[in-house]
Write an enzyme that holds these catalytic residues in place. Sequence first.
Site, PDB file in Angstrom:
ATOM      1  N   HIS A 154       0.850  -1.188   0.000  1.00 23.93           N
ATOM      2  CA  HIS A 154       0.000   0.000   0.000  1.00 23.93           C
ATOM      3  C   HIS A 154       0.884   1.235   0.000  1.00 23.93           C
ATOM      4  O   HIS A 154       1.813   1.350   0.802  1.00 23.93           O
ATOM      5  CB  HIS A 154      -0.916   0.020   1.227  1.00 23.93           C
ATOM      6  CG  HIS A 154      -2.011  -1.000   1.174  1.00 23.93           C
ATOM      7  ND1 HIS A 154      -3.057  -0.904   0.287  1.00 23.93           N
ATOM      8  CD2 HIS A 154      -2.208  -2.141   1.889  1.00 23.93           C
ATOM      9  CE1 HIS A 154      -3.878  -1.936   0.461  1.00 23.93           C
ATOM     10  NE2 HIS A 154      -3.383  -2.711   1.423  1.00 23.93           N
ATOM     11  N   CYS A 196      -0.706   1.867  -5.049  1.00 24.57           N
ATOM     12  CA  CYS A 196      -1.403   3.104  -5.408  1.00 24.57           C
ATOM     13  C   CYS A 196      -0.382   4.238  -5.526  1.00 24.57           C
ATOM     14  O   CYS A 196       0.596   4.288  -4.771  1.00 24.57           O
ATOM     15  CB  CYS A 196      -2.455   3.451  -4.357  1.00 24.57           C
ATOM     16  SG  CYS A 196      -3.813   2.265  -4.244  1.00 24.57           S
TER      17      CYS A 196
END
Length: 345
Positions: A154, A196
Amino acid sequence: MRALLFFVTIFYVNEYVQAVRQIPDDILRGNHTNNWAVLVDTSRFWFNYRHVANVLSIYRSVKRLGIPDSQIILMVADDMACNPRNPRPATVFNHRKQHINVYGDDVEVDYRGYEVTVENFVRLLTGRLFPGTPRSKQLLTDEGSNILVYLTGHGGDGFLKFQDSEEVTSQELADALEQMWQKRRYHEIFFMIDTCQAASMYEKFYSPNILAVASSLVGEDSLSHHVDPAIGVYIIDRYTFHALHFLERVSPDSMKTMGEFLAVCPKQECISTVGVRRDLFPRDPHKVPITDFFGSLRPVELGINYLNVSIALPLTENTIRPVKQEEKYHYAQQFPTHLFQTRAT
């Protein structure tokens, strides 16, 4: 006698060098002498199953293409194979059809669980490890090493989370790579990240000979691919899924290029926009074999000449036999690919 042997050896070496200079440019694939891979999953918890599947899938691919475990550093923040929620213990799958167990029987995890920290990652890259660190936990590269660095987890704008408790910033990563360059710890690096806002992690790079690809641009999310109903969670990310679809069709002697690999996930497939940074990389990616980073096939010259290494005086013109024009250049298979043949994911 030693002096005679020395001069005879020099003669043969000079003749060999002259022969090697005749090898065509398409046979000489690069100047690196060894391949390494640093594969990192930074996420914990069951709902991040896909990140473990991501990194183990890339691990399986580079092993199949010839990089040995001794030259792969695998960092996995959570052990999904042993998670009590796993309906099939000791397995990790990257497809809902479950035809490939990427955990396998021969996975060698070098950094596991809470060993996967920002400090250990940076120390690994820069070689600043504590005395007594086992060889399996060291990146023993040199100025001839090509390194694949793959990160999944992440992230956000300019950072990548580790263990949901700390972060490595893009500047810290860039400085670590610069230390590697200053200490002559690599020849070329292929940096690959699936998170991301992944492109933010290569924006600060300033060291030479780095080619980078990211699954999403700044401001974009990197999305999952599909759920396995039997497991109940997403099991692989979109970018890594399409990268693996490409790699499954690559053989150790493949002529596919890095340029082709950089285009594996168009926006209609990834939803996010794949980012590429190539200004630090002097070679044309379309002329760089994919095995320069994902395999361990190094420039090997076959069939040019054979040398009679026995000491025979006087030296004759039959000592070195030139290759005939009709003979072909080729690479020898260096890995039993047939053992790993299966349907692509």
